[in-house]
Scaffold this active site. Structure first.
Site, mmCIF file in Angstrom:
data_model
loop_
_atom_site.group_PDB
_atom_site.id
_atom_site.type_symbol
_atom_site.label_atom_id
_atom_site.label_comp_id
_atom_site.label_asym_id
_atom_site.label_seq_id
_atom_site.Cartn_x
_atom_site.Cartn_y
_atom_site.Cartn_z
ATOM 1 N N LYS A 170 41.199 33.734 41.850
ATOM 2 C CA LYS A 170 42.485 34.417 42.053
ATOM 3 C C LYS A 170 42.741 34.706 43.530
ATOM 4 O O LYS A 170 43.852 34.521 44.016
ATOM 5 C CB LYS A 170 42.532 35.710 41.227
ATOM 6 C CG LYS A 170 42.774 35.443 39.740
ATOM 7 C CD LYS A 170 42.687 36.696 38.909
ATOM 8 C CE LYS A 170 43.917 37.551 39.023
ATOM 9 N NZ LYS A 170 43.858 38.702 38.074
ATOM 10 N N TYR A 203 34.704 28.653 43.804
ATOM 11 C CA TYR A 203 34.923 28.955 45.228
ATOM 12 C C TYR A 203 35.506 27.729 45.930
ATOM 13 O O TYR A 203 36.542 27.815 46.603
ATOM 14 C CB TYR A 203 33.585 29.333 45.854
ATOM 15 C CG TYR A 203 33.653 29.779 47.302
ATOM 16 C CD1 TYR A 203 34.425 30.874 47.687
ATOM 17 C CD2 TYR A 203 32.915 29.122 48.296
ATOM 18 C CE1 TYR A 203 34.452 31.304 49.011
ATOM 19 C CE2 TYR A 203 32.932 29.547 49.613
ATOM 20 C CZ TYR A 203 33.709 30.635 49.971
ATOM 21 O OH TYR A 203 33.740 31.060 51.283
#
Ligand code: UDP
Length: 313
Positions: free
Chosen positions: A91, A145
């Site tokens: 997010k 990531y």
């Protein structure tokens, strides 16, 4: 300049904040404190040119007054942290970057994205130039990531091309120094803490994987040069001195004069086998290269970890 710094209580951001304040800028540090720590910015909290706002930048960001620069550094960055917070990591790289770009657009500010060498994944090319597209497993654990940062780069350049915002992208390679979190799980704090406590150093895999470590003041100097530059395409900032993790463990044992042994533990999934920045572009375009040797940087960092340990007693 009046600057918004997301991830303002993080390790790198706290060093950058000090540098920006000493150059006479006004800094608004924003952080949700998932991995950032108020201790990191304790030294600047009373500075009249600094303010802190606790906020999760994955939600809409509202900043009053003028802004000249938005620096988007918010994200868990240690593998242990982003594996613990996979959705928050996705997010902040996606929604958080979108919101940060939105603030920059709203205020007519310049924008800098802190990206990562992880966009190269487990690279098949070594060293990695910016032109290398990478080797990322999108559905592996590290994908949360790597892919969020790859998306962040894509949306940053889309805002540049579509809205004409003056955006910069830095691909940060392994960086170390004072204020790394003891428990963040990365190799530098792990090995230093283990060595100082005469506990075994945990080498993952056989330790033949390589990394290249950059001292934080060098990285910050590169960030400042990039902020002031006209470079909109991504640029690597890191120290090209590459070594195996086993060599690194031996170096830490020697430098701390520790009695620790080395133990071998399982290699994390998709752990990159090699990593070394090609910094030709930073040298040419930014006139930047690291000046602090690994030894010198480690001495300072080990000294800080020792002081922290003594303060805890
Ligand atoms: N590593 C290790 N022992 C540790 C922590 C990390 O051998 O206690 C290894 C890890 O597997 C990786 C390298 O050290 O190959 C660097 O790991 P780190 O978590 O610092 O960051 P990365 O470069 O993987 O993002």
């Amino acid at each position: 300049m009046r600057i918004l710094l997301t991830g303002g209580a993080g390790f790198i951001a706290s060093h950058l904040t000090e540098k920006l304040l000493s150059a006479g800028h006004y800094v608004i540090g924003m952080d949700n404190l998932i991995t950032g720590r108020m201790e990191n910015i304790a030294g600047v909290m009373n500075d009249p040119n600094f303010e802190f706002i606790k906020h999760d930048v994955s939600n809409y960001i509202d900043v009053k007054g003028e802004l000249d620069y938005v620096l988007h550094m918010a994200s868990p960055a240690s593998p242990v942290d982003y594996l613990e917070h996979p959705i928050k990591t996705l997010k902040v790289g996606s929604l958080g970057t979108h919101n940060s770009l939105g603030v920059a657009k709203e205020h007519g500010a310049k924008f800098l994205l802190a990206s990562t060498s992880e966009v190269y994944g487990d690279p098949l090319v070594n060293p990695q130039p910016e032109t290398y597209w990478g080797n990322v497993n999108p559905v592996g654990p590290r994908g949360v990531y790597d892919e969020s940062k790859r998306f962040a780069e894509a949306i940053t350049l889309a805002y540049h091309r579509t809205h004409g915002i003056d955006t910069k992208i830095v691909r940060i390679f392994n960086t170390f120094g004072e204020r790394m979190r003891h428990q963040d799980g990365r190799v530098v704090p792990n090995f230093i803490d283990q060595a100082l406590n005469n506990e075994p150093l945990t080498v993952y895999g056989d330790g033949s994987q390589t990394r290249s470590f950059c001292y934080v003041s060098d990285l910050v100097a590169g960030l400042i040069k990039l902020m002031d530059s006209a470079l909109n395409e991504p640029v690597n900032i890191g120290n090209p001195e590459e070594m195996s993790i086993l060599e690194f463990a031996q170096k830490i044992i020697k430098m701390t004069k520790s009695k620790s042994e080395i133990v071998y533990e399982e290699l994390p999934v998709n752990d990159p086998k090699v990593r070394r920045p090609d910094i030709a572009k930073a040298k040419k375009e930014l006139d930047w290269e690291p000046v602090v040797s690994l030894e010198e940087g480690l001495n300072r960092t080990i000294g800080w970890f020792k002081k922290e340990a003594e303060a805890d007693l």
